[in-house]
Design a protein around this motif. Structure first.
Motif, PDB file in Angstrom:
ATOM      1  N   VAL A 134      60.346 182.473  60.057  1.00 45.34           N
ATOM      2  CA  VAL A 134      61.178 181.506  59.580  1.00 45.34           C
ATOM      3  C   VAL A 134      60.400 180.624  58.690  1.00 45.34           C
ATOM      4  O   VAL A 134      60.696 180.049  57.732  1.00 45.34           O
ATOM      5  CB  VAL A 134      61.799 180.796  60.835  1.00 45.34           C
ATOM      6  CG1 VAL A 134      62.645 179.397  60.220  1.00 45.34           C
ATOM      7  CG2 VAL A 134      63.049 181.805  61.630  1.00 45.34           C
ATOM      8  N   GLU A 135      59.240 180.211  59.278  1.00 47.31           N
ATOM      9  CA  GLU A 135      58.562 179.192  58.729  1.00 47.31           C
ATOM     10  C   GLU A 135      57.847 179.664  57.140  1.00 47.31           C
ATOM     11  O   GLU A 135      57.860 179.159  55.989  1.00 47.31           O
ATOM     12  CB  GLU A 135      57.011 178.978  59.189  1.00 47.31           C
ATOM     13  CG  GLU A 135      57.398 177.922  60.529  1.00 47.31           C
ATOM     14  CD  GLU A 135      56.027 177.731  61.296  1.00 47.31           C
ATOM     15  OE1 GLU A 135      54.797 178.188  61.007  1.00 47.31           O
ATOM     16  OE2 GLU A 135      56.405 177.025  62.330  1.00 47.31           O
ATOM     17  N   MET A 136      57.586 180.820  57.063  1.00 46.51           N
ATOM     18  CA  MET A 136      57.268 181.661  55.686  1.00 46.51           C
ATOM     19  C   MET A 136      58.171 181.974  54.795  1.00 46.51           C
ATOM     20  O   MET A 136      58.196 181.791  53.610  1.00 46.51           O
ATOM     21  CB  MET A 136      56.197 182.797  56.086  1.00 46.51           C
ATOM     22  CG  MET A 136      54.986 182.425  56.726  1.00 46.51           C
ATOM     23  SD  MET A 136      53.874 183.891  56.702  1.00 46.51           S
ATOM     24  CE  MET A 136      53.678 184.306  55.289  1.00 46.51           C
ATOM     25  N   ARG A 137      59.370 182.247  55.281  1.00 47.66           N
ATOM     26  CA  ARG A 137      60.591 183.016  54.393  1.00 47.66           C
ATOM     27  C   ARG A 137      61.780 182.086  54.230  1.00 47.66           C
ATOM     28  O   ARG A 137      62.708 182.442  53.548  1.00 47.66           O
ATOM     29  CB  ARG A 137      60.787 184.420  54.905  1.00 47.66           C
ATOM     30  CG  ARG A 137      59.676 185.423  54.928  1.00 47.66           C
ATOM     31  CD  ARG A 137      58.979 185.480  53.576  1.00 47.66           C
ATOM     32  NE  ARG A 137      60.104 186.036  52.730  1.00 47.66           N
ATOM     33  CZ  ARG A 137      59.801 185.574  51.334  1.00 47.66           C
ATOM     34  NH1 ARG A 137      58.918 185.163  50.948  1.00 47.66           N
ATOM     35  NH2 ARG A 137      60.737 186.127  50.524  1.00 47.66           N
ATOM     36  N   SER A 138      61.942 181.048  55.028  1.00 48.48           N
ATOM     37  CA  SER A 138      63.201 180.343  55.058  1.00 48.48           C
ATOM     38  C   SER A 138      63.409 179.622  53.737  1.00 48.48           C
ATOM     39  O   SER A 138      64.666 179.547  53.343  1.00 48.48           O
ATOM     40  CB  SER A 138      62.991 178.965  56.204  1.00 48.48           C
ATOM     41  OG  SER A 138      62.076 178.461  55.900  1.00 48.48           O
ATOM     42  N   THR A 139      62.319 179.280  52.810  1.00 46.67           N
ATOM     43  CA  THR A 139      62.650 178.633  51.556  1.00 46.67           C
ATOM     44  C   THR A 139      63.481 179.673  50.700  1.00 46.67           C
ATOM     45  O   THR A 139      64.459 179.392  50.023  1.00 46.67           O
ATOM     46  CB  THR A 139      61.448 178.146  51.019  1.00 46.67           C
ATOM     47  OG1 THR A 139      60.915 177.134  51.819  1.00 46.67           O
ATOM     48  CG2 THR A 139      61.705 177.553  49.685  1.00 46.67           C
TER      49      THR A 139
END
Length: 183
Positions: free
Chosen positions: A13-18
């Motif tokens: 979530v931290e890496m791909r949410s954007t």
């Protein structure tokens, strides 16, 4: 869920949410609040099955596509949402010579029908083949082709600056890349 799976999910979530939020905004026609809801629903569904999913991002994207198609089918007419403070329409666009063109492209995408927008986003922003787009939208490949053709013609009419070159090349020149770079 085991602690290792929970940590893996949190890292995803931290890496791909954007990038996933950017896709959700495109799918919702620029409605950031609906995009956040769409992404949250997809992540909730993925969380419950995380240990059994082989390709996490592909699964989340698939859930987003299907959830958005379901929303379109359930709600033909959607009421306008009022907010106390207007969002900054150009807030996501990087300042530069193409920022006006990006804003115009976002506005033009919002003027396409739901099916047209879905086809354009899936074909040219997500770079999916016509057969996959047809499967996701539940229609024949010929419908995807004709809808893409009509949608691009409408986009060129709404935003003449896009020019006659291939859509993916022009979209990429604006800083949009098909399937955001995998990390």
């Amino acid at each position: 869920m085991e602690a290792s799976s929970h940590d893996e999910f949190r890292e995803f979530v931290e890496m791909r949410s954007t990038a996933l939020l950017r896709l959700a905004v495109l799918l919702t026609g620029g409605d950031r609040y609906a995009a956040e809801d769409l992404l949250q629903i997809a992540l909730m569904k993925a969380y419950g099955r995380w240990a059994r999913i082989e390709q996490h991002e592909a699964y989340v994207r698939q859930v987003m596509y299907r959830q958005q198609v379901n929303r379109w089918r359930l709600r033909r007419h959607h009421a306008e949402t009022t907010v106390p403070v207007l969002p900054d329409a150009a807030g996501d666009a990087a300042a530069g010579p193409d920022s006006d063109l990006r804003i115009a492209l976002w506005a033009a995408l919002g003027r396409l029908s739901n099916r047209q927008r879905a086809v354009v986003v899936l074909r040219y922003f997500e770079d999916l083949p016509e057969s996959e787009v047809a499967a996701l939208l539940g229609c024949p490949v010929g419908t995807v082709r004709s809808t893409a053709h009509r949608s691009l013609a409408k986009l060129r009419k709404l935003v003449p600056e896009l020019g006659p070159e291939r859509p993916t090349e022009r979209i990429q020149s604006l800083g949009y890349t098909p399937k955001e770079v995998q990390r």
